[in-house]
Motif scaffolding. Structure first.
Motif, PDB file in Angstrom:
ATOM      1  N   ASP A   1       0.835  -1.194   0.000  1.00  0.00           N
ATOM      2  CA  ASP A   1       0.000   0.000   0.000  1.00  0.00           C
ATOM      3  C   ASP A   1       0.872   1.247   0.000  1.00  0.00           C
ATOM      4  OD1 ASP A   1      -2.338  -1.488   0.073  1.00  0.00           O
ATOM      5  OD2 ASP A   1      -2.372  -1.530   2.267  1.00  0.00           O
TER       6      ASP A   1
ATOM      7  N   THR B   1      -3.130   9.367  -3.958  1.00  0.00           N
ATOM      8  CA  THR B   1      -4.401   9.017  -3.329  1.00  0.00           C
ATOM      9  C   THR B   1      -5.566   9.013  -4.300  1.00  0.00           C
ATOM     10  OG1 THR B   1      -4.716  11.333  -2.710  1.00  0.00           O
ATOM     11  CG2 THR B   1      -3.663   9.890  -1.084  1.00  0.00           C
TER      12      THR B   1
ATOM     13  N   GLU C   1      -7.315   8.441  -8.280  1.00  0.00           N
ATOM     14  CA  GLU C   1      -7.155   7.573  -9.441  1.00  0.00           C
ATOM     15  C   GLU C   1      -6.322   8.253 -10.524  1.00  0.00           C
ATOM     16  OE1 GLU C   1     -10.597   5.597 -10.920  1.00  0.00           O
ATOM     17  OE2 GLU C   1     -11.394   5.156  -8.919  1.00  0.00           O
TER      18      GLU C   1
ATOM     19  N   ARG D   1      -2.681   7.886  -9.623  1.00  0.00           N
ATOM     20  CA  ARG D   1      -2.200   6.510  -9.835  1.00  0.00           C
ATOM     21  C   ARG D   1      -2.022   6.218 -11.319  1.00  0.00           C
ATOM     22  NH1 ARG D   1      -6.621   4.345  -5.548  1.00  0.00           N
ATOM     23  NH2 ARG D   1      -5.552   5.066  -3.644  1.00  0.00           N
TER      24      ARG D   1
ATOM     25  N   ALA E   1      -7.002  -5.161  -9.954  1.00  0.00           N
ATOM     26  CA  ALA E   1      -8.089  -5.373  -8.999  1.00  0.00           C
ATOM     27  C   ALA E   1      -8.935  -6.576  -9.399  1.00  0.00           C
ATOM     28  CB  ALA E   1      -8.953  -4.117  -8.903  1.00  0.00           C
TER      29      ALA E   1
ATOM     30  N   PRO F   1       1.220  -2.132  -5.252  1.00  0.00           N
ATOM     31  CA  PRO F   1       0.057  -1.260  -5.156  1.00  0.00           C
ATOM     32  C   PRO F   1      -0.764  -1.195  -6.442  1.00  0.00           C
ATOM     33  CG  PRO F   1       1.983   0.058  -5.598  1.00  0.00           C
ATOM     34  CD  PRO F   1       2.462  -1.369  -5.486  1.00  0.00           C
TER      35      PRO F   1
ATOM     36  N   LEU G   1      -4.702  -1.176  -7.033  1.00  0.00           N
ATOM     37  CA  LEU G   1      -5.576  -0.108  -6.553  1.00  0.00           C
ATOM     38  C   LEU G   1      -6.256   0.602  -7.727  1.00  0.00           C
ATOM     39  CD1 LEU G   1      -3.297   1.462  -3.788  1.00  0.00           C
ATOM     40  CD2 LEU G   1      -5.303   0.003  -3.448  1.00  0.00           C
TER      41      LEU G   1
END
Length: 371
Positions: free
Chosen positions: A131, A138, A140, A143, A274, A289, A292
């Motif tokens: 994580d 934090t 989308e 990321r 995911a 990570p 996510l």
């Protein structure tokens, strides 16, 4: 991996920050000479990472912070642990589109650690493992930028002209993937040679069968480039305030000249989503990570790399399957050394059941593609 915490409390060696692979007093005295600052003599060392390969130490002192790299303790330095090669490729890539730390000093042996080593600048930032830290990437959108940065830097690495940066003789690119299959086949035979049980008999057969399938279907190389050899998200240092910026790429111990799709194939093995097919989910034993929300899917990574590199990615499943084979062999080797008592038992933590699913994934990708 610069983000991992490590204790600086006094150890059994009686000196704060003392470790089997590096003595703070010796390292500090050497740094004082090499870097021209006597305050390095008060240095404290802290190990970084799990120590499954080359050893990395954070060195703190009144003069600042640097990072020391050395081969594993008690092993004869082979190509995979060649400090000179690491120093050379990192130095050559300074000033290119590939962010790397600055090399500050090096030793071919003797002081400060009784083995070849080098010291590089400490690059402050985030190394995403599991994580992400609170407050970093934090959203989308952030990321997505992390994922794009990984692709962009990999494309930049593969676009560097080896001759232009003094790396024209850094490897033997012709026949690279054939030799890679042979090399990791030899590593597999070594891992099982001493009679130590690492995997089931069925997994042994399937791993050997995967090796044979790969060896019999090696794709033609489209382009020879500098390859990292272990390019993944947790071998990069990202900017703390700008998640879309990679500040440094680390761990160049397996770098050489060869087929760039080997880097992409292995990156995809580490790329979790995911929503996963069970065969992919079962093979994902290491933290990442990328599952996510917001991180690109594997197909998006492939599409972005294809657009930027201009390479034909039709043969990519072979390279992904090879990545699964290579990682399975690496983990089998670690397990064999642990079970033979050659290395501490904690080195097997989290990978005890990882080999069989990777072998299954390799077969799956060869037969069905990466989807």
């Amino acid at each position: 991996m610069f983000s991992q915490a490590a204790s600086s409390e006094p150890s059994a060696h009686g000196h704060p920050g003392a470790h089997p692979g590096a003595d703070p007093a010796t390292v500090g005295a050497w740094l004082a000479v090499e870097l021209g600052d006597e305050s390095w003599r008060r240095a404290i060392l802290r190990p970084i990472g799990a120590g499954r390969s080359n050893l990395t130490y954070r060195v703190d002192g009144p003069a600042g912070t640097v990072v020391l790299r050395r081969p594993p303790v008690g092993e004869v330095a082979a190509t995979a642990h060649d400090m000179g090669r690491e120093r050379r490729v990192i130095s050559a890539l300074r000033g290119t589109g590939v962010p790397v730390p600055a090399i500050l000093a090096g030793s071919e042996g003797g002081p400060p650690v009784g083995a070849p080593c080098y010291v590089m600048e400490f690059v402050d930032g985030v190394v995403p493992l599991g994580d992400p830290p609170d407050g970093w990437a934090t959203t989308e959108a952030e990321r997505a930028r992390v994922g794009q940065a990984l692709v962009d830097v990999l494309v930049a690495l593969h676009a560097v002209d080896p001759d232009a940066v003094g790396l024209g003789d850094f490897g033997r690119p012709d026949g690279f993937m054939v030799r890679q299959v042979r090399r990791w086949s030899t590593q597999w035979e070594t891992a099982r040679a001493d009679g130590v049980t690492v995997v089931s008999a069925e997994t042994e057969r399937e791993l050997s069968r995967l090796r044979d399938l790969l060896g019999g279907s090696v794709p033609a190389t489209q382009r020879n480039t500098i390859v990292h050899g272990d390019y993944r998200i947790d071998n990069c240092v990202f900017d703390r305030t700008d998640p879309g910026r990679i500040r440094a790429v680390l761990d160049w111990e397996m770098s050489t000249l060869g087929d760039p799709l080997a880097d992409l194939g292995l990156l995809l093995i580490y790329w979790y989503q995911a929503e996963e097919q069970p065969v992919w989910r079962a093979a994902q034993h290491l933290p990442s990570p990328t599952r996510l929300p917001g991180f690109p899917l594997r197909v998006d990574v492939v599409a972005a790399y294809a657009r930027a590199s201009g390479l034909d990615l039709a043969p990519l499943p072979w390279y992904v399957a090879f990545g699964a084979f290579k990682l399975a062999v690496v983990l089998a080797g670690i397990l064999a050394r642990v079970r033979a008592g050659a290395v501490p038992a904690e080195m097997a933590h989290g990978i005890e059941d990882a080999v069989e699913p990777l072998v299954t994934l390799g077969h799956h990708v060869l037969a069905n593609g990466i989807g």
